[in-house]
Design an enzyme around this catalytic site. Structure first.
Site, PDB file in Angstrom:
ATOM      1  CD  GLU A 211      -2.922   2.964  -5.906  1.00 38.13           C
ATOM      2  OE1 GLU A 211      -2.025   2.696  -5.094  1.00 38.13           O
ATOM      3  OE2 GLU A 211      -3.737   2.146  -6.340  1.00 38.13           O
TER       4      GLU A 211
ATOM      5  CG  HIS B 161      -2.853  -1.136  -7.068  1.00 36.19           C
ATOM      6  ND1 HIS B 161      -3.323  -0.381  -6.009  1.00 36.19           N
ATOM      7  CD2 HIS B 161      -2.767  -2.403  -6.608  1.00 36.19           C
ATOM      8  CE1 HIS B 161      -3.510  -1.166  -4.954  1.00 36.19           C
ATOM      9  NE2 HIS B 161      -3.186  -2.397  -5.298  1.00 36.19           N
TER      10      HIS B 161
ATOM     11  NE  ARG C 261      -4.287  -1.323   0.043  1.00 36.92           N
ATOM     12  CZ  ARG C 261      -4.421  -2.381  -0.765  1.00 36.92           C
ATOM     13  NH1 ARG C 261      -3.445  -2.724  -1.594  1.00 36.92           N
ATOM     14  NH2 ARG C 261      -5.532  -3.084  -0.757  1.00 36.92           N
TER      15      ARG C 261
HETATM   16  C1  DGY Z   1      -5.491  -6.093  -2.951  1.00 35.44           C
HETATM   17  O1  DGY Z   1      -6.136  -7.103  -3.271  1.00 35.44           O
HETATM   18  O2  DGY Z   1      -5.541  -5.595  -1.829  1.00 35.44           O
HETATM   19  C2  DGY Z   1      -4.582  -5.532  -3.994  1.00 35.44           C
HETATM   20  O3  DGY Z   1      -4.048  -4.330  -3.670  1.00 35.44           O
HETATM   21  C3  DGY Z   1      -5.185  -5.569  -5.367  1.00 35.44           C
HETATM   22  O4  DGY Z   1      -5.054  -6.889  -5.735  1.00 35.44           O
END
Ligand code: DGY
Length: 321
Positions: free
Chosen positions: A268, A286, A239
């Protein structure tokens, strides 16, 4: 009997929608962009279930706008966009998609790591720009990967899958987490626990796989980057807000660290001013779980979370709390 009503907030794989349509009366925001907030608040008003994404904020305002809501299923493993305690207080089930994206995310982490270390993206631009004039001993030199030290921050499913792949590159693996892994897992993966500062000082590659919460926000800031080797690379497919992105831009521009491979961003989908012009950063939008197979599995799992909660009235195996 009327079917429960469900809102799906984004374009999703066909298999996900088919499963939902079997059981529910589905309203689908069938677009490749995030549902506008006002539309979300309006559409959720008469819904029993919500299939959302990490781009939708599920907070007190949304819950207040959704008096019938009984289940929220996120098409993601991360659920930092959901106020889980508030959902719990309302008796709303929350489910996510753990496990099914572990391997694809670990694969992509390695794609970022290799691309950053071996300057794959710069090489591609060089070729397409017609700049290649023949083999040159000093052209686009990167850093070796094999035999180096990989430091993994967050040693859950994905962190461990990344560690497993390091064996093929004969790397030394250090990890940091708030909890020690079982000795058998450490042994099988050839990984040693290290305090965060030691990991930062010793690693040639630092890869982030922890969850985002208040304890990990800006876990890696300017001070952390100054602890890293000047020859080190930072990889983040977890993240964005776990890194202080402004400080990272400074570290990349001043070559305080050698490079970075990023899949996620602090604000983001925007990136911090200056990041896009760092030639030593590989930037992906992402994509870590973005394979046909994995997104299909995530979709079916996300839909199953709503079926469990609203049709079977059972606690889903994917319940987050
Ligand atoms: C998630 O699943 O949390 C990712 O960031 C996207 O696959």
């Amino acid at each position: 009997m009327a079917k429960p009503r469900v809102l799906v907030t984004r374009r999703v794989p066909r298999e996900c929608l088919e499963l939902l349509k079997k059981h529910f009366d589905v309203e689908h925001y069938d677009r490749g962009t995030a549902i506008p907030r006002r539309r979300l608040l309006k559409s959720v008003r008469d819904k029993d279930g919500l299939l959302c994404l990490l781009t939708d904020r599920i907070d007190a305002e949304l819950l207040a706008a959704a008096p019938r809501l009984k289940a929220v299923s996120t098409f993601s493993v991360g659920y930092d966009h959901i106020d889980v305690p508030a959902c719990k207080a309302r008796g709303i089930n929350v489910t996510n998609t753990p496990g099914v994206l572990t391997e694809s995310t670990a694969d992509f982490t390695w794609a970022l790591l290799m691309a950053a270390a071996r300057r794959v993206v710069e090489g591609d631009a060089f070729m397409r720009g017609g700049k290649f004039k023949g083999w040159d001993p000093l052209m686009l030199l990167g850093g070796d990967v094999h035999g180096k030290t990989l430091g993994i921050i967050g040693f859950g499913r994905i962190g461990q899958a990344v560690a497993k792949r390091a064996g093929g590159f004969s790397m030394r693996v250090l990890y940091y987490d708030t909890r020690r892994a079982a000795p058998e897992a450490e042994k099988a993966l050839g990984a040693r626990f290290a305090p965060l500062k030691e990991l930062l000082r010793e690693s040639d590659f630092v890869s982030v796989h922890t969850v985002l919460d208040e304890s990990t926000r800006h876990l890696l800031d300017g001070k952390a980057f100054r602890l890293m080797k000047r020859s080190a690379y930072l990889i983040n497919a977890a993240r964005g807000p776990i890194l202080d992105e402004k400080a990272l831009v400074r570290a990349l521009k001043s070559e305080r660290i050698r490079g970075a491979g990023l899949d996620v961003y602090e604000r983001e989908p925007r990136t911090m001013p200056g990041l896009a012009s760092c030639r030593n950063a590989v930037l992906a939008p992402h994509l870590a779980s973005a394979t046909v197979e994995t997104r299909r599995r995530m979709g079916v799992m996300a839909a199953s979370g709503l079926v469990d909660a609203l049709i079977c009235k059972a606690r889903s195996p994917y319940a987050v709390s």
